[in-house]
Structures are given as C-alpha cells and as structure tokens.
Write a protein that holds these residues in place. Structure first.
Motif, PDB file in Angstrom:
ATOM      1  N   MET A 155       9.784  -3.805  -4.146  1.00 38.49           N
ATOM      2  CA  MET A 155       9.878  -2.736  -5.138  1.00 38.49           C
ATOM      3  C   MET A 155      10.252  -1.404  -4.494  1.00 38.49           C
ATOM      4  O   MET A 155       9.805  -1.098  -3.384  1.00 38.49           O
ATOM      5  N   PRO A 156      11.054  -0.587  -5.171  1.00 37.72           N
ATOM      6  CA  PRO A 156      11.308   0.763  -4.673  1.00 37.72           C
ATOM      7  C   PRO A 156      10.094   1.642  -4.930  1.00 37.72           C
ATOM      8  O   PRO A 156       9.275   1.367  -5.815  1.00 37.72           O
ATOM      9  N   LYS A 157       9.966   2.686  -4.147  1.00 40.47           N
ATOM     10  CA  LYS A 157       8.876   3.630  -4.327  1.00 40.47           C
ATOM     11  C   LYS A 157       9.378   4.819  -5.134  1.00 40.47           C
ATOM     12  O   LYS A 157      10.362   5.455  -4.763  1.00 40.47           O
ATOM     13  N   VAL A 158       8.706   5.099  -6.227  1.00 40.74           N
ATOM     14  CA  VAL A 158       9.106   6.195  -7.111  1.00 40.74           C
ATOM     15  C   VAL A 158       8.245   7.409  -6.815  1.00 40.74           C
ATOM     16  O   VAL A 158       7.009   7.333  -6.842  1.00 40.74           O
ATOM     17  N   GLU A 182       0.816  -1.212   0.000  1.00 39.86           N
ATOM     18  CA  GLU A 182       0.000   0.000   0.000  1.00 39.86           C
ATOM     19  C   GLU A 182       0.850   1.264   0.000  1.00 39.86           C
ATOM     20  O   GLU A 182       0.449   2.303  -0.550  1.00 39.86           O
ATOM     21  N   ASP A 183       2.011   1.200   0.611  1.00 43.21           N
ATOM     22  CA  ASP A 183       2.891   2.371   0.655  1.00 43.21           C
ATOM     23  C   ASP A 183       3.336   2.792  -0.744  1.00 43.21           C
ATOM     24  O   ASP A 183       3.616   3.965  -0.978  1.00 43.21           O
ATOM     25  N   LEU A 184       3.384   1.845  -1.663  1.00 46.89           N
ATOM     26  CA  LEU A 184       3.775   2.169  -3.042  1.00 46.89           C
ATOM     27  C   LEU A 184       2.811   3.143  -3.688  1.00 46.89           C
ATOM     28  O   LEU A 184       3.179   3.882  -4.614  1.00 46.89           O
ATOM     29  N   VAL A 185       1.557   3.145  -3.199  1.00 46.27           N
ATOM     30  CA  VAL A 185       0.547   4.059  -3.754  1.00 46.27           C
ATOM     31  C   VAL A 185       0.072   5.037  -2.673  1.00 46.27           C
ATOM     32  O   VAL A 185      -1.060   5.536  -2.724  1.00 46.27           O
ATOM     33  N   ASP A 186       0.937   5.312  -1.705  1.00 41.58           N
ATOM     34  CA  ASP A 186       0.697   6.323  -0.668  1.00 41.58           C
ATOM     35  C   ASP A 186      -0.482   6.008   0.251  1.00 41.58           C
ATOM     36  O   ASP A 186      -1.093   6.923   0.807  1.00 41.58           O
ATOM     37  N   ASN A 187      -0.794   4.734   0.428  1.00 38.03           N
ATOM     38  CA  ASN A 187      -1.880   4.354   1.324  1.00 38.03           C
ATOM     39  C   ASN A 187      -1.382   3.724   2.624  1.00 38.03           C
ATOM     40  O   ASN A 187      -2.187   3.209   3.406  1.00 38.03           O
ATOM     41  N   ARG A 236      11.906   2.150   2.976  1.00 45.08           N
ATOM     42  CA  ARG A 236      10.465   2.164   3.268  1.00 45.08           C
ATOM     43  C   ARG A 236      10.187   1.393   4.559  1.00 45.08           C
ATOM     44  O   ARG A 236       9.359   1.793   5.369  1.00 45.08           O
ATOM     45  N   LEU A 237      10.891   0.285   4.737  1.00 43.65           N
ATOM     46  CA  LEU A 237      10.733  -0.499   5.952  1.00 43.65           C
ATOM     47  C   LEU A 237      11.153   0.309   7.176  1.00 43.65           C
ATOM     48  O   LEU A 237      10.524   0.230   8.240  1.00 43.65           O
ATOM     49  N   THR A 238      12.197   1.097   7.035  1.00 39.81           N
ATOM     50  CA  THR A 238      12.646   1.954   8.131  1.00 39.81           C
ATOM     51  C   THR A 238      11.573   2.975   8.481  1.00 39.81           C
ATOM     52  O   THR A 238      11.323   3.252   9.664  1.00 39.81           O
ATOM     53  N   ARG A 239      10.915   3.533   7.476  1.00 37.60           N
ATOM     54  CA  ARG A 239       9.821   4.466   7.735  1.00 37.60           C
ATOM     55  C   ARG A 239       8.692   3.799   8.503  1.00 37.60           C
ATOM     56  O   ARG A 239       8.091   4.392   9.406  1.00 37.60           O
ATOM     57  N   ALA A 283      13.886   7.189  -6.529  1.00 33.61           N
ATOM     58  CA  ALA A 283      13.509   5.830  -6.107  1.00 33.61           C
ATOM     59  C   ALA A 283      13.943   5.607  -4.665  1.00 33.61           C
ATOM     60  O   ALA A 283      15.127   5.713  -4.336  1.00 33.61           O
ATOM     61  N   GLU A 284      12.980   5.281  -3.795  1.00 28.02           N
ATOM     62  CA  GLU A 284      13.249   4.960  -2.398  1.00 28.02           C
ATOM     63  C   GLU A 284      13.288   3.442  -2.263  1.00 28.02           C
ATOM     64  O   GLU A 284      12.278   2.774  -2.489  1.00 28.02           O
TER      65      GLU A 284
END
Length: 291
Positions: free
Chosen positions: A97-100, A50-55, A112-115, A106-107
């Motif tokens: 997957m990285p978050k763009v 969900e984080d990949l799409v800001d949810n 992302r896991l750290t966040r 690219a994160e």
C-alpha cells in the motif's frame, strides 16, 4: 544459499555486511544465518505495515540482529518477518500500500522501502548490502533493480530453454521503456547447478551461448575499428553474459538445515563452490559504490 555463503565470506574477510530478506512471499533467509533464538522481534513486513501509521521508527532497532557465525566482520540480518509472524498473510496484503500523508500525497511502497534501507544503512553503516529478492518478474524484484539504486544485480540461471522465457520478457520490457542502458552495466549472470565433473565446460558454454543471445541486443553496435565501452564478444570472460559458476555440491544441495550447515562451514568448500561469485563481489566492493 549463495547469498548466505557470500555474506559469510565477506564477513570473514572483515566486512560489515547487511543482509535483507526481501523475498517476502517466500521468506527463509534468516533461518540460514540465524538460529531460532536469535531471530529479531520484527522484520521488513512489520516495518512496512507500521510505517503506514508512522510507527516504523519505533520498531527499527528491533528488526535486525547479528549472526552468530564466527567471522572477523559482522553480518546484520533483517528478516522478512519477526520471530512471531502473527497474521503474516494479512500483513502482506498491506505491505504494497502507498502511504498517504496529511496533504493527501501518496508515497509508493517502493519509496517507503528506500527509506527503510536508508535508515538501516544509517544505523548499521555496512560495507556491503546484500538483498535476497523474489525470483521472477514481480514488484519486489523491480524495486530492487530500479528504485533502490542497486550497484550489482545478479541474474541466476540454470541451463535449459525454460530459463530464458521470463528473462526475454524482462529485457524486452526494459528496452521498450528505454531504461536498458541504465540497467545493463549492473547486470551479471550467475550459473547454478554447474556439474562438478567433465560436463562442466560444456554446461557453461551452452549457458553462455544462450545468455549471449539474450544480452546481445543491449550491447552497442560498433563499426569495424571503432571502440565501445559496452560491447562484448560471446567468448569474452569479462562480459555480463558470461556466467559466474556455482558448482553443484552434495553437501550444499537439499539441506535440511542451512543454518547448521553455515555453523560448520568449511572455507575451502565455500571457495570451491562459490569462489568465482565471491571474488566478483569483492571486486565490486573496490568500486566507487557498495555492492
């Protein structure tokens, strides 16, 4: 099993414990600490997707719950997946997957896991965070060691040469990358399946000798008469290569239901099997950083 018992012991002593099941490809920790009807709606895999799409923030409060075990403190558990796994295998394919972002930056997934961990700590305010990582050499274990700022890294081993093949490759990699000096102070060996009879001392001595061969290259060379803060003899009981024993116990081996075992847990038995590990974790919590 060791993590579940440790979480219970710390919570029983009044600690607020956050437990994360990061063994995403072989999940199951939540079943040790939660009955089926207390499983949260979402888990770590759901959040990473969900984080990949800001949810991600939308589901954060629905991805952890407290254990029903009777303790003075509380155990907050974040499972690998929610109570309905859904298309779990498909989700795993997107987890890494990285978050763009809008600027096409690219994160990586480890950032992302750290966040996620930071957000959970902000919401729960735990005294300790215990993370069950995947065994072996893989990206999740690497992230736990190098990216999440882990204070203590427990290396589990059983006696036998097959134990050391992977660890030698891992230590060699750390040395080649020049990061071993930043990691070595956080390592601690834990011995599994330690015999509960007269073979115990022989088993631990053999394991310590093999572990010393592995760790020795990471220790500082010291001239005669000199002092180093990072140099250990093979028989040093405080050395990271000296294993914390988990004693073999019929009541904890081959369990059909670890959750039911935890509900009926006996303090004396936990102390007998996991006592030295739990004492080590308690000491870690008195240091400057959480374990």
């Amino acid at each position: 099993t060791a993590l579940a018992a440790s979480a219970w012991a710390l919570a029983r002593a009044g600690k607020r414990v956050l437990v994360m099941d990061l063994d995403l490809e072989s999940p199951g920790l939540s079943s040790a600490l939660l009955p089926i009807d207390r499983q949260p709606k979402y888990g770590i895999t759901d959040w990473l997707v969900e984080d990949l799409v800001d949810n991600g923030n939308v589901i954060l409060s629905d991805m952890y719950t407290t254990s029903n075990l009777t303790t003075a403190g509380e155990i907050y558990l974040v499972p690998a997946h929610g109570n309905d796994p859904g298309e779990y295998v498909s989700k795993l394919g997107r987890v890494w997957m990285p978050k763009v972002d809008t600027k096409m930056g690219a994160e990586p997934w480890s950032a992302r896991l750290t966040r996620l961990l930071n957000s959970l700590e902000e919401h729960i305010r735990p005294d300790a965070v215990l993370i069950d990582s995947r065994a072996g050499i893989d990206e999740v274990a690497a992230a736990c060691v190098t990216d999440l700022g882990a204070h203590t890294i427990l290396i589990f081993a059983i006696q036998g040469q097959q134990t050391w093949t992977g660890y030698r490759a891992l230590f060699s990699h750390w040395q080649q990358r020049g990061v071993i000096t930043n990691i070595r102070g956080r390592l601690q060996l834990v011995a599994g399946l330690v015999p509960d009879d007269e073979r115990r001392l022989e088993y631990l001595a053999a394991l310590r000798a093999d572990a010393y061969d592995l760790f020795a290259d990471t220790y500082d060379y010291v001239e005669p008469g000199a002092i180093s803060e990072w140099n250990f003899e093979e028989v040093d009981d405080n050395a990271p290569h000296t294993p914390l024993p988990i004693r073999w116990n019929r009541g904890w081996y081959g369990l059909l239901s670890l959750q039911q075992r935890m509900v009926q847990v006996d303090e004396n038995e936990v102390q007998s099997v996991y006592g030295e590990l739990i004492e080590f974790l308690n000491r870690s919590l008195t240091q400057e950083q959480p374990a």
